[in-house]
Design an enzyme around this catalytic site. Structure first.
Site, PDB file in Angstrom:
ATOM      1  N   TYR A 196     -19.425   4.963   6.847  1.00 53.61           N
ATOM      2  CA  TYR A 196     -20.653   5.152   6.746  1.00 53.61           C
ATOM      3  C   TYR A 196     -21.424   4.467   8.263  1.00 53.61           C
ATOM      4  CZ  TYR A 196     -25.619   3.991   5.309  1.00 53.61           C
ATOM      5  OH  TYR A 196     -27.070   4.078   5.274  1.00 53.61           O
ATOM      6  N   LEU A 207     -25.099  -2.647   0.576  1.00 57.88           N
ATOM      7  CA  LEU A 207     -26.322  -1.914   0.431  1.00 57.88           C
ATOM      8  C   LEU A 207     -26.946  -1.503  -1.015  1.00 57.88           C
ATOM      9  CD1 LEU A 207     -25.641   0.449   3.474  1.00 57.88           C
ATOM     10  CD2 LEU A 207     -26.645  -1.709   3.624  1.00 57.88           C
ATOM     11  N   SER A 208     -26.108  -1.683  -1.869  1.00 58.35           N
ATOM     12  CA  SER A 208     -26.181  -1.086  -3.112  1.00 58.35           C
ATOM     13  C   SER A 208     -27.543  -1.883  -3.748  1.00 58.35           C
ATOM     14  CB  SER A 208     -24.986  -1.219  -4.184  1.00 58.35           C
ATOM     15  OG  SER A 208     -24.142  -0.290  -3.490  1.00 58.35           O
ATOM     16  N   LYS A 227     -11.251  -3.219  -7.378  1.00 59.25           N
ATOM     17  CA  LYS A 227     -11.443  -1.877  -7.558  1.00 59.25           C
ATOM     18  C   LYS A 227     -10.046  -1.706  -8.451  1.00 59.25           C
ATOM     19  CE  LYS A 227     -14.093   1.074  -4.973  1.00 59.25           C
ATOM     20  NZ  LYS A 227     -14.210   2.095  -3.784  1.00 59.25           N
ATOM     21  N   GLY A 256      -5.132   6.302   0.953  1.00 61.32           N
ATOM     22  CA  GLY A 256      -5.593   5.213   0.326  1.00 61.32           C
ATOM     23  C   GLY A 256      -6.254   5.464  -0.909  1.00 61.32           C
ATOM     24  N   GLY A 261      -5.357   9.930   5.920  1.00 64.33           N
ATOM     25  CA  GLY A 261      -5.354   8.812   5.003  1.00 64.33           C
ATOM     26  C   GLY A 261      -4.862   9.211   3.668  1.00 64.33           C
ATOM     27  N   THR A 272     -16.211  -3.466  -6.166  1.00 64.75           N
ATOM     28  CA  THR A 272     -15.839  -3.201  -4.982  1.00 64.75           C
ATOM     29  C   THR A 272     -14.603  -4.009  -4.416  1.00 64.75           C
ATOM     30  OG1 THR A 272     -16.691  -2.671  -2.628  1.00 64.75           O
ATOM     31  CG2 THR A 272     -17.759  -4.586  -3.789  1.00 64.75           C
ATOM     32  N   ASP A 319     -16.675   7.798  -6.766  1.00 68.98           N
ATOM     33  CA  ASP A 319     -16.614   8.036  -5.448  1.00 68.98           C
ATOM     34  C   ASP A 319     -16.089   9.551  -5.255  1.00 68.98           C
ATOM     35  OD1 ASP A 319     -17.140   5.611  -4.462  1.00 68.98           O
ATOM     36  OD2 ASP A 319     -14.997   4.858  -4.497  1.00 68.98           O
TER      37      ASP A 319
HETATM   38  P1  ATR Z   1      -9.602   2.624   1.022  1.00 70.37           P
HETATM   39  O1  ATR Z   1      -9.793   2.148  -0.269  1.00 70.37           O
HETATM   40  O2  ATR Z   1     -10.679   2.371   2.128  1.00 70.37           O
HETATM   41  O3  ATR Z   1      -9.113   4.224   1.139  1.00 70.37           O
HETATM   42  P2  ATR Z   1      -6.733   1.508   1.698  1.00 70.37           P
HETATM   43  O4  ATR Z   1      -6.365   1.985   0.370  1.00 70.37           O
HETATM   44  O5  ATR Z   1      -6.435   0.274   2.189  1.00 70.37           O
HETATM   45  O6  ATR Z   1      -8.465   1.773   2.012  1.00 70.37           O
HETATM   46  O7  ATR Z   1      -6.521   2.690   2.769  1.00 70.37           O
HETATM   47  C1  ATR Z   1      -6.644   2.731   4.116  1.00 70.37           C
HETATM   48  C2  ATR Z   1      -6.165   3.992   4.996  1.00 70.37           C
HETATM   49  O8  ATR Z   1      -6.554   3.919   6.148  1.00 70.37           O
HETATM   50  C3  ATR Z   1      -4.646   4.232   4.726  1.00 70.37           C
HETATM   51  O9  ATR Z   1      -4.582   5.471   4.660  1.00 70.37           O
HETATM   52  C4  ATR Z   1      -4.250   3.726   5.807  1.00 70.37           C
HETATM   53  O10 ATR Z   1      -2.929   3.833   6.339  1.00 70.37           O
HETATM   54  P3  ATR Z   1      -1.619   3.192   5.987  1.00 70.37           P
HETATM   55  O11 ATR Z   1      -1.371   3.966   4.598  1.00 70.37           O
HETATM   56  O12 ATR Z   1      -0.645   3.819   6.791  1.00 70.37           O
HETATM   57  O13 ATR Z   1      -1.697   1.877   6.016  1.00 70.37           O
HETATM   58  C5  ATR Z   1      -5.518   4.125   6.677  1.00 70.37           C
HETATM   59  N1  ATR Z   1      -5.325   2.997   8.163  1.00 70.37           N
HETATM   60  C6  ATR Z   1      -5.875   1.889   8.357  1.00 70.37           C
HETATM   61  N2  ATR Z   1      -5.887   1.499   9.634  1.00 70.37           N
HETATM   62  C7  ATR Z   1      -5.364   2.860  10.143  1.00 70.37           C
HETATM   63  C8  ATR Z   1      -5.027   2.768  11.566  1.00 70.37           C
HETATM   64  N3  ATR Z   1      -5.087   1.881  12.464  1.00 70.37           N
HETATM   65  N4  ATR Z   1      -4.736   3.907  12.148  1.00 70.37           N
HETATM   66  C9  ATR Z   1      -4.365   5.033  11.007  1.00 70.37           C
HETATM   67  N5  ATR Z   1      -4.460   4.909   9.938  1.00 70.37           N
HETATM   68  C10 ATR Z   1      -5.106   3.632   9.366  1.00 70.37           C
END
Ligand code: ATR
Length: 276
Positions: free
Chosen positions: A223, A23-24, A73, A135, A133, A69, A109
C-alpha cells in the site's frame, strides 16, 4: 473522527503487535459513524505471549469481532471455534466474528483483492498471471486467482516455498506452476508483486521493468507508491497499488460484523486522509 459510545456499543478492533501504524481504526470508525451504527473499532496491541488470553477476552468481554494482523494471523487459528475454507487454505485469519461466544475465523484478503480487480474493470479469466512471492499474501490471492484465470505462475526467491504453494493449489485446480528462475515477464497479462520488496523506500523493483509492455497490468500488493508502481506507470502499464485490496478486505470484514453494506467512499476517504 469520534464515535459516540453508549452502554450498547458493540466493540470491534484489531489485534496486532505493533498496531500503532494501522489505518483500520480510522476506516471502520468512519464507516460506523456514517451509517449511524452503534459500533466502535479500537487498536489492541497484543504481545505474542498474550495472544491466547486476548482471544479468550473476545468472549469474556463480548467483543463483536476483531481484525488480526502481524504477528498473530497464523497462530490464532487453533484458538478459534471454526475457520472458513479460505482461511484454512491460506493458513491465516485476518477477521474474527464472535457470535454468542463462538469465534469464527475468516480471511478477507483474497476476496478483497479480487473485488479490487473487478471494480477496476479487470477480469482475470483467459489471462495468464505471474505472482511473485509465496508467503501469506501470495497464498491469499493465488487461491482465488487460479479459480478465475487461465494460468497462474508462481516465482519466489525461495523456490521450495513456491513449489509447495503450487502443489497445494494444484490439488484444487490444475493451472498453477512454480518457476525456479525468473520467467519471461512478457508472457503474462497480469504481474503481481506479493513479496515485501518495496516496503522499504530503498527497495528495488522485483524485476527489470524495462521489459514491460504497455498492455500489461502490474499490481503491487504493497500500500504505497513503490518503485515497481512508478516504473510500471512510466512504461505505460496500468499499475495498481495495494490500496484497493486494503480497502476491500476491510469492507468485507465490516460486512461480516455488521451485516450491512459497507460505505465504500467513506472508508476509502478515511484511508486516504489517514495515509498521508
Ligand atoms: P506476507 O504475509 O506479507 O506475504 P511473508 O509470508 O513473510 O509475508 O512473505 C514474504 C514474501 O516476500 C515471501 O515470498 C518472501 O520470499 P522468501 O519466501 O524467499 O522469504 C518475499 N521476500 C521478502 N523479502 C524479499 C526480498 N528482499 N527479495 C525477494 N523476495 C522477498
Amino acid at each position: 473522527m469520534q464515535v459516540k459510545i453508549t452502554g450498547k456499543t458493540k466493540v470491534t478492533g484489531i489485534f496486532g503487535y505493533p498496531v500503532g501504524h494501522s489505518l483500520s481504526p480510522a476506516m471502520h470508525n468512519a464507516a460506523f459513524k456514517s451509517l449511524g451504527l452503534d459500533y466502535c473499532y479500537l487498536p489492541f496491541p497484543v504481545r505474542p505471549e498474550h495472544l491466547h488470553e486476548a482471544v479468550k477476552a473476545i468472549r469474556a468481554l463480548s467483543l463483536r469481532g476483531v481484525n488480526v494482523t502481524v504477528p498473530h494471523k497464523e497462530k490464532v487459528i487453533p484458538l478459534l471455534d471454526e475457520t472458513d475454507e479460505e482461511a484454512s487454505f491460506i493458513g491465516a485469519v485476518n477477521t474474527i466474528v464472535n457470535t454468542n461466544g463462538k469465534l469464527a475465523g475468516y480471511n478477507t484478503d483474497g476476496r478483497g483483492f479480487m473485488r479490487s480487480l473487478s471494480e477496476k474493470g479487470i477480469s482475470p479469466s483467459d489471462k495468464d498471471i505471474l505472482v511473485i512471492g509465496a508467503g501469506g499474501a501470495s497464498r491469499a490471492i493465488s487461491y482465488y486467482l487460479c479459480k478465475r484465470s487461465r494460468s497462474v505462475t508462481i516465482y519466489n526467491r525461495t523456490v521450495k516455498r513456491a513449489k509447495k504453494l503450487a502443489r497445494d493449489l494444484n490439488k484444487l485446480y490444475k493451472n498453477v506452476s512454480a518457476q525456479e528462475s525468473f520467467p519471461n515477464i512478457q508472457e503474462f497479462h497480469i504481474i503481481i508483486n506479493a513479496t515485501s520488496l518495496g516496503l522499504k523506500k530503498e527497495d528495488p523493483a522485483p524485476f527489470d521493468t524495462s521489459m514491460l509492455k504497455r498492455t500489461q497490468i502490474v499490481y503491487d500488493l504493497i500500500y504505497k507508491k513503490t518503485r515497481l508502481i512508478k516504473e510500471a506507470s512510466r512504461m505505460g502499464c496500468k499499475a495498481l497499488d495495494g490500496s484497493g485490496m486494503l480497502l476491500w478486505q476491510g469492507m468485507l470484514a465490516f460486512e461480516l460484523w455488521t451485516g450491512r453494506k459497507p460505505p465504500r467512499e467513506i472508508m476509502s476517504k478515511a484511508l486516504r486522509s489517514t495515509h498521508q
